[in-house]
Design a protein around this motif. Structure first.
Motif, PDB file in Angstrom:
ATOM      1  N   ARG A  39      72.558  19.495  -4.773  1.00 14.77           N
ATOM      2  CA  ARG A  39      73.257  20.450  -5.645  1.00 14.77           C
ATOM      3  C   ARG A  39      72.272  21.571  -5.928  1.00 14.77           C
ATOM      4  O   ARG A  39      71.276  21.349  -6.614  1.00 14.77           O
ATOM      5  CB  ARG A  39      73.691  19.773  -6.937  1.00 14.77           C
ATOM      6  N   ASP A  96      78.159   9.637  -4.200  1.00 12.21           N
ATOM      7  CA  ASP A  96      77.695   8.857  -5.356  1.00 12.21           C
ATOM      8  C   ASP A  96      78.410   7.507  -5.437  1.00 12.21           C
ATOM      9  O   ASP A  96      77.872   6.546  -5.982  1.00 12.21           O
ATOM     10  CB  ASP A  96      77.890   9.636  -6.663  1.00 12.21           C
ATOM     11  N   SER A 145      80.908  14.702  -3.443  1.00 13.79           N
ATOM     12  CA  SER A 145      79.917  14.098  -4.350  1.00 13.79           C
ATOM     13  C   SER A 145      80.438  12.757  -4.852  1.00 13.79           C
ATOM     14  O   SER A 145      79.675  11.816  -5.060  1.00 13.79           O
ATOM     15  CB  SER A 145      79.591  15.035  -5.511  1.00 13.79           C
ATOM     16  N   SER A 169      80.641  17.002 -10.030  1.00 13.66           N
ATOM     17  CA  SER A 169      79.685  17.169  -8.932  1.00 13.66           C
ATOM     18  C   SER A 169      78.528  16.179  -9.078  1.00 13.66           C
ATOM     19  O   SER A 169      77.695  16.044  -8.193  1.00 13.66           O
ATOM     20  CB  SER A 169      79.151  18.606  -8.865  1.00 13.66           C
ATOM     21  N   THR A 170      78.465  15.509 -10.227  1.00 11.67           N
ATOM     22  CA  THR A 170      77.394  14.537 -10.474  1.00 11.67           C
ATOM     23  C   THR A 170      77.993  13.276 -11.107  1.00 11.67           C
ATOM     24  O   THR A 170      77.752  12.992 -12.282  1.00 11.67           O
ATOM     25  CB  THR A 170      76.336  15.124 -11.440  1.00 11.67           C
ATOM     26  N   PRO A 171      78.801  12.521 -10.322  1.00 10.86           N
ATOM     27  CA  PRO A 171      79.476  11.349 -10.907  1.00 10.86           C
ATOM     28  C   PRO A 171      78.500  10.335 -11.495  1.00 10.86           C
ATOM     29  O   PRO A 171      78.827   9.649 -12.449  1.00 10.86           O
ATOM     30  CB  PRO A 171      80.234  10.749  -9.726  1.00 10.86           C
ATOM     31  N   LYS A 172      77.291  10.266 -10.935  1.00 15.32           N
ATOM     32  CA  LYS A 172      76.308   9.315 -11.466  1.00 15.32           C
ATOM     33  C   LYS A 172      75.412   9.944 -12.519  1.00 15.32           C
ATOM     34  O   LYS A 172      74.494   9.298 -13.015  1.00 15.32           O
ATOM     35  CB  LYS A 172      75.424   8.803 -10.326  1.00 15.32           C
ATOM     36  N   GLY A 173      75.662  11.192 -12.817  1.00 15.96           N
ATOM     37  CA  GLY A 173      74.824  11.889 -13.792  1.00 15.96           C
ATOM     38  C   GLY A 173      73.765  12.731 -13.109  1.00 15.96           C
ATOM     39  O   GLY A 173      73.199  12.329 -12.098  1.00 15.96           O
TER      40      GLY A 173
END
Lengths: 281, 417
Positions: free
Chosen positions: B65, B54, B50, A144-148
């Motif tokens: 989120r 991203d 996402s 859900s946070t590919p870039k961190g």
């Protein structure tokens, strides 16, 4: 349900090497020791939320409620208020207890509810396969946070201390004896006891992220100010009891020595009380 | 061609999961704000998005989120009021946790589209296909659609924005499909050319969104204030019902226009009939079970039975007029629910509504309320053929089956004490 066994026959589906196994093991080991101290196994009641942590509910042979996302913390308070003779424990993940159930956690601490909360801190929503939690370090990459993630995490111990919890400790799945001893202390503690267990979810976090970093508190704080300093100063790999103090508990302030279940007022008594009131009018 | 152009979606067929089809639809619809919280079996919808956001494939889209589903709906409400096209996805308990905000979204008339990878309600804990979640949101003022195929998920999301954002509608909508059965299996899905999608579903009228509802510093406006009983509260509620009823026509138009541009048809948008015209026994069914039922109907037709089915595409607004026409065509009509409405006349939400729709119409068609696949219980084609044969037997003997539970056939149920 036969409570003589501490584990159920349900197939265990945690990943091999998961830090949850140690928590299960520690609770199983603590039960006979609590029994030696006069706590009946049948008086121990648990709840769990939803998440990988919550599977412990399927494996532990204790009475309780497999609750919903975050709601386990409110449910266990209901159980305690209805029958304060019970020793109540809630198992919660870091997403469950510090995310969806956050308000319940804070209010349980604020009330100094006589209960134990075991926070399975694995830095990931493991059951939904890999999203960051309110406690995950900044910069961690997941689906859900590919870039961190760019959010700063909570410091769970700090929040519990500020909210009013009276027993606050941090344990690690790799330190089984310390974990078992702390669980026993927490259950014996009268008031809101909170154990954050650093528990690697090995599919997302390697043991090496934790293993060599763990250290124990040199001196356990003896008052609120010291606890505040120690919790702020020591990063998430410091283990030990950060705070242990006495404060009136919720149910005793609510109704003293009463127990709504075992000291239920009979109809006869209720009528007597009513008559007394009416006669005094 | 400029480098940036290469990333713009061209028409292509991809073998993808239902959840991924939903994510591609949100991308094709150029949604501007996505709010997300993971829950099985929806999670991969928002994960895919996402990845798009991203990865720079959705320029201009903001992705939040948040800490719970309750906050998800609250934040898309905010984003929608601020004048953006919004999207989110959830399942089961996540939808239940959103509940008070769902009422709020409809009451404020916001065109939010939310996909539901449907799952059973806890307890006992269940994450498998069951439409009880979206059915639970029945009386909130949201529209709701059921999808039977992967392609339909992609298509229905585009059609939904079209209807929701119509200035005469302005209501939110759920697009529901069976958890795991569609969400986690892969099928070929046609992803449409972005230019064509833009033609069907243009960007919002201006950068500030919908003139009736957006918050604009140049024209101060409040939402959600207290209204005394003598105020316009009753009228606000009446208008929601009035709009939902009128939206049936809008759904039909949006479906027809979709067919004209993209070449795929979904009946009249509200219902889709399959071999109903010469049938004397029929069944009303929805979601993925409808797709499989086509096979059962084909098999039985080969055996010489005149059977047909009607796929219910929209649950709210309920297509009363179409249901009446369907009922007129056959002597016996089964209504199959995969979801519960406890304590209702039949226990099944759609079958109860079908009975209510036929009241006072003089129609004498025999109706059999049916339940199957609750909590993801497997339903195979052979079983569905038997279900239809039960209806055929009803037609032949004129008698109801003798194993009904309060008037409803619970198919595939285990024996319980």
């Amino acid at each position: 349900m036969d409570l003589n066994k501490s584990e159920t026959d349900v197939e265990n589906t945690w990943c091999p090497g998961c830090g949850n196994f140690a928590i299960l093991q520690a609770v199983k080991k603590s039960i006979p020791k609590l029994e030696e101290k006069g706590i009946k196994r049948s008086d121990i009641v648990m709840t769990a939320g939803i998440g990988c942590h919550a599977k412990i509910f399927d494996y532990l042979n204790l009475s309780g409620v497999y609750s919903l996302h975050g709601r386990d913390i409110a449910t266990i308070q209901g159980i305690k208020i209805a029958n304060p003779d019970l020793k109540v424990i809630t198992f919660s993940g870091d997403g469950n207890g510090m995310g969806e159930g956050f308000a319940h956690t804070m209010f349980a601490a604020k009330r100094n509810m006589d209960m134990t909360m075991v926070l399975h801190h694995n830095d990931v929503y493991a059951l939904t396969t890999g999203q960051f939690t309110p406690l995950t370090e900044k910069g961690w990459k997941g689906p859900s946070t590919p870039k961190g993630s760019f959010e700063d995490p909570f410091n769970a111990l700090l929040m519990i201390l500020i909210a009013g919890g009276t027993f606050i400790a941090r344990c690690y799945s790799g330190e089984l004896n310390h974990l078992t001893e702390t669980i026993i202390k927490a259950i014996e503690h009268k008031g809101f006891s909170f154990i954050e267990v650093i528990q690697p979810a090995v599919s997302y976090h390697a043991w090496t992220e934790y293993k060599d970093k763990m250290e124990f508190l040199e001196n356990e704080p003896s008052n609120f100010e010291e606890a505040l300093l120690a919790i702020r100063k020591n990063h998430k790999f410091t283990l030990g009891t950060f705070y242990n103090s006495k404060k009136p508990v919720y149910h005793e302030q609510l109704y003293g020595e009463h127990n709504p279940i075992t000291k239920k007022v009979t109809q006869e008594k209720r009528i007597q009380k009513l008559e007394k009131i009416l006669n005094n009018l | 061609m400029s480098k940036a152009k290469e990333f713009v979606q061209k028409k292509e067929t991809k073998i993808i999961k239902g959840n991924v089809a939903a994510a591609y639809a949100a991308k094709s619809a150029r949604v501007q704000v996505i709010s997300a919280y993971p829950i099985t079996p929806q999670t991969t919808v928002v994960e895919k998005l996402s990845e798009f956001v991203d990865g720079g494939l959705m320029p201009g889209t903001q992705y939040i989120r948040v800490e719970s589903e309750h906050s998800v709906m609250a934040s898309v409400i905010g984003a929608s009021i601020a004048g953006t096209r919004t999207f989110t996805a959830t399942s089961g308990q996540g939808l239940f946790y959103m509940n008070e905000m769902i009422h709020w979204a409809a009451g404020t008339r916001l065109p939010i589209v939310t996909t539901i990878a449907s799952r059973g309600a806890a307890p006992p804990w269940n994450i498998w296909a069951d439409f009880s979640d979206v059915i639970n949101a029945r009386d909130t003022g949201w529209m709701s659609a059921f999808c039977a195929t992967h392609q339909e998920i992609y298509d229905e999301i585009l059609m939904s924005y079209k209807v929701c954002e119509d200035h005469d509608v302005l209501l939110p909508k759920f697009v529901a499909y069976g958890g795991f059965i569609l969400s986690h299996t892969s099928k070929p899905v046609i992803l449409e050319d972005q230019d064509l999608v833009d033609q069907y579903l243009p960007p919002l009228p201006d950068e500030k969104g919908w003139p009736q509802i957006f918050i604009d510093p140049d024209r101060p406006m409040m939402h959600g204030n207290l209204i005394m009983p003598s105020g316009f509260y009753s009228e606000f509620r009446m208008k929601i019902q009035d709009t939902l009823m009128k939206s049936k026509e809008k759904i039909k138009v949006a479906t027809k226009e979709f067919e004209k541009i993209f070449g795929r048809s979904y009946g009249n948008g509200l219902v889709e009939e399959y071999h109903m015209d010469d049938a004397d026994v029929g069944i009303i069914i929805y979601g993925d079970l409808a797709l499989q039922m086509e096979q059962a109907i084909d098999d039985l037709r080969e055996e010489g039975y005149k059977v047909g089915m009607t796929k219910l595409r929209h649950y709210r607004p309920f297509p009363t007029e179409d249901i009446i026409e369907v009922a007129k065509k056959v002597e016996v009509l089964g209504v199959m629910d995969r979801g519960t409405a406890f304590g209702s006349p039949t226990g099944g939400p759609v079958s109860s509504d079908v009975l209510a729709s036929l009241y006072n119409t003089g129609i004498t068609t025999k109706i059999l309320p049916m339940m199957a696949g609750i909590g993801g219980r497997e339903v195979n084609v052979e079983q569905q053929k038997e279900e239809i044969k039960t209806l055929i037997k009803m037609k032949e003997t004129g008698e109801l089956p003798d194993n009904l539970i309060h008037g409803t056939l619970w198919d595939g149920i285990l024996e319980v004490k």
